[in-house]
Write an enzyme that holds these catalytic residues in place. Structure first.
Site, PDB file in Angstrom:
ATOM      1  N   LYS A 196       3.711  -6.827   4.020  1.00 21.26           N
ATOM      2  CA  LYS A 196       3.432  -5.574   3.750  1.00 21.26           C
ATOM      3  C   LYS A 196       3.003  -4.835   4.953  1.00 21.26           C
ATOM      4  O   LYS A 196       2.541  -5.579   5.900  1.00 21.26           O
ATOM      5  CB  LYS A 196       2.252  -5.627   2.606  1.00 21.26           C
TER       6      LYS A 196
ATOM      7  N   THR B 267       0.851  -1.392  -0.004  1.00 16.74           N
ATOM      8  CA  THR B 267      -0.147  -0.076  -0.055  1.00 16.74           C
ATOM      9  C   THR B 267       0.884   1.234   0.154  1.00 16.74           C
ATOM     10  O   THR B 267       1.328   1.545  -1.196  1.00 16.74           O
ATOM     11  CB  THR B 267      -1.154   0.118   1.245  1.00 16.74           C
TER      12      THR B 267
ATOM     13  N   ASN C  63      -0.095  10.676   6.906  1.00 13.68           N
ATOM     14  CA  ASN C  63      -1.252  10.247   7.332  1.00 13.68           C
ATOM     15  C   ASN C  63      -2.412  11.180   7.505  1.00 13.68           C
ATOM     16  O   ASN C  63      -3.481  10.784   7.743  1.00 13.68           O
ATOM     17  CB  ASN C  63      -0.910   9.629   8.906  1.00 13.68           C
TER      18      ASN C  63
ATOM     19  N   THR D  28      -2.564  -2.048   8.712  1.00 14.06           N
ATOM     20  CA  THR D  28      -2.573  -3.448   8.421  1.00 14.06           C
ATOM     21  C   THR D  28      -1.096  -4.013   7.885  1.00 14.06           C
ATOM     22  O   THR D  28      -0.426  -3.476   7.278  1.00 14.06           O
ATOM     23  CB  THR D  28      -3.348  -3.684   7.052  1.00 14.06           C
TER      24      THR D  28
ATOM     25  N   SER E   1      -7.355  11.132   1.124  1.00 15.74           N
ATOM     26  CA  SER E   1      -7.916  12.301   0.239  1.00 15.74           C
ATOM     27  C   SER E   1      -7.255  12.118  -1.162  1.00 15.74           C
ATOM     28  O   SER E   1      -6.420  11.242  -1.348  1.00 15.74           O
ATOM     29  CB  SER E   1      -7.442  13.552   0.942  1.00 15.74           C
TER      30      SER E   1
ATOM     31  N   GLU F 172       6.376   4.391   7.742  1.00 15.36           N
ATOM     32  CA  GLU F 172       5.976   5.751   6.815  1.00 15.36           C
ATOM     33  C   GLU F 172       6.734   6.933   7.888  1.00 15.36           C
ATOM     34  O   GLU F 172       6.396   7.338   8.969  1.00 15.36           O
ATOM     35  CB  GLU F 172       4.507   5.770   7.143  1.00 15.36           C
TER      36      GLU F 172
END
Lengths: 384, 384
Positions: free
Chosen positions: B169, B146, B379, B180, B384, B260
């Site tokens: 992942k 993702t 995040n 996830t 969006s 991230e």
């Protein structure tokens, strides 16, 4: 006004030279009586700063003559020497007030792990004592600020005319209680220490304790309540608790909107809970979900992250019965898509999230903020 | 290599059109046997996505023919229609493989609350089945990404020559399990489902479960282990568990460094604990302390925030006996100042925090990342 709104209290806030920038850093609040009944609640953190360990002992007597507070250093994780510094601070206040150190509370806030500069601190107590006045409440509130952008004060009048006044500091609300919160509340009502203790615990449990708290608290958090009895009024305990809760809620709101780097003030209302405890657990789980806090910062009504936070708790609920409203739009009904999420307007600073657990008729409200790049910047550079 | 490193497995990863950007979004991993023993562990979140509820049922039989995974949508909080979508997905895989849907696992990852586009997904299963190959492991690993910046794969050879391979992942590591994590691990060893289950629980408890986990998990987290038995080798369970743990640790490390927006990979080692449980509780409390994560981002060796996090736990310790090292410098000894904090070099990406509880001889390691403005940006804008 602040802590000097009630009769029987004098206060001062001065620059003792503890902070390197020359700002006010020492506050003194003195109870002139006739009563000196008092109560306090403290951090649940097991790593307790020296002033907390001192004041916990002092308050067992149920009486306080004065509170001395310093910003510019937390005096936490400073070992026996740090505890001796706190003791010396209390002795100095006792000396200038010609009273007993055993009835002097001490609070500190600032960086953990550093000894306080005792020479300027002790000299500052002389200065503060000389400046004590019935108008000193605002200067005292100013002196306890660390990263707070404004001084936080509040007061309310109770039935028959007694007053409750208070001041607070605390600005690191995202990991809430990890940043020190200090609160001093005064009243000229006449209540004994046991009644003050019950009222204070009731009021803080629905105000400061619901500000994003996650079970974590700082090493220094302290809320002190002192009664001078100067009005001679002994209010009904329930009425006093109601007024005290209003003062605490007002200060809580001020802490919320001044939180470090926050751009949103978020109210999380959990309804339909099987118990108040369930409602609080769910509210706090949502309040500390970093991904949701980022989404709300980005004005994204990401209700999936709300459900994800609810699902990590042990509260009573059925995942297929959960309902979530964001700013009044029920974006999740029965555990899946509800109304069109594009209807949610997240541009205002205030955001309201309502979670209906559909499991009972209890409810609770928890407050938090969004997570922003500014928060990261402020807390990356704090001690440098 | 990845999931096709072991004999007996074929895989494919294709672009089915679930993701709007045209990237790969559907993976299929098929066990050609002769065995099809399998085990799995799932999210502890009580709000479980439809594919988790499906696969939990399937795995009770201890057998899996195949796993189908999609990115581009989590199929979580989608009610009965979402569950029917998962069921239809499994039926479609069963049809193209001429097998039973009751032995097909389904995993999904992406946004919560949206139905999956079933037409392209089902058509994609035909395409993926046609592309199944012994070389398909990397494409499959790519298809489950993702916000992952790279595909995560690993493999190890066990005694006698059997193989264990895996793909993973997951990239939202700061609120770890709220993003996830999907993992599929394959082996050509011959072990029954009960042995696989024991080995998988042992391996995940010291790897994925220690990646910043705070008791929170996403709605979709799934780790699946499938054995083809194609080598005919039945390894000693302990040896198999050791090799499996190496694969899990390797994938955990890859998840950590690809988190991230993170700029630091932080290893928290808690030693001197009265129990492993205490060590894990303390490690996780430190790992989820936003203020500390900001400080480390700012390369500030703020050991006070470490102690503050330790103090919020119920682990056995005496606050005056705590020792903390940051990158090898014991900045806190006996609960207060230790070596000069200016000696700590926090410029490297890897940071090691060692906490000595001085309460026993147990230890545990937990991994986390720093908290950065980039994390907030990623995040805030995710959906969006």
């Amino acid at each position: 006004m602040s802590v000097t709104a009630p009769l029987g209290f004098r206060a001062a806030g001065i620059a003792a030279g503890i902070k390197e920038n020359g700002n006010r850093d020492l506050a003194l609040v003195v109870n002139e009586g006739p009563s000196r009944a008092a109560a306090a609640v403290f951090t649940a953190n097991r790593v307790k700063a020296a002033p907390v360990r001192w004041t916990e002992q002092v308050i067992t007597g149920g009486r306080l003559k004065a509170v001395v507070l310093n910003s510019g250093g937390a005096n936490a994780c400073t070992g026996s020497p740090g505890f001796q510094d706190t003791h010396a601070t209390a002795e100095k206040v006792a000396e200038v007030l010609a009273d007993s150190a055993g009835e002097i509370a001490v609070c500190s806030t600032g960086l953990i792990g550093l000894r306080l500069p005792m020479e300027p601190l002790l000299a500052g107590i002389d200065t503060a004592a000389a400046e004590l006045s019935r108008d000193g409440g605002l200067a005292a509130a100013d002196a306890i600020r660390t990263t707070d952008s404004v001084a936080k004060i509040s007061f309310r009048r109770g039935e028959g005319g007694y007053m409750i006044g208070g001041m607070a500091k605390g600005a690191g609300m995202l990991a809430p209680s990890l940043a020190t919160m200090l609160v001093v509340i005064t009243t000229d009502a006449d209540l004994d220490a046991a009644a003050l203790d019950r009222a204070l615990r009731a009021a803080t449990s629905v105000s400061f304790d619901r500000l994003d708290a996650d079970g974590c608290m700082s090493t220094n958090d302290t809320v002190i309540l002192m009664a001078s009895g100067a009005t001679g009024i002994t209010p009904a305990e329930q009425e006093f608790t109601t007024v005290l809760t209003e003062v605490c809620n007002d200060l809580t709101r001020q802490l919320l909107v001044d939180a470090e780097g926050a751009s949103k003030a978020i109210t999380i209302e959990v309804v339909g809970a099987a118990s108040v405890r369930d409602a609080v657990v769910v509210g706090k789980s949502i309040a500390r979900n970093n991904l949701l806090k980022c989404a709300l910062h980005g004005e994204d009504p990401n209700w999936g992250r709300v459900l994800s936070a609810v699902g990590t708790t042990d509260a009573v609920f059925d995942a297929d019965s959960l309902n979530v409203a964001i700013n009044g739009i029920w974006v999740c009904r029965g555990g899946s898509n509800g109304e069109d999420r594009s209807k949610v307007d997240l541009r205002p600073r205030d955001i309201a999230i309502t979670v209906d657990l559909a499991a009972g008729n209890h409810s609770a409200t928890v407050w938090t903020t969004d997570l922003t790049a500014e928060y990261v910047h402020e807390n990356s550079a704090y001690s440098s």
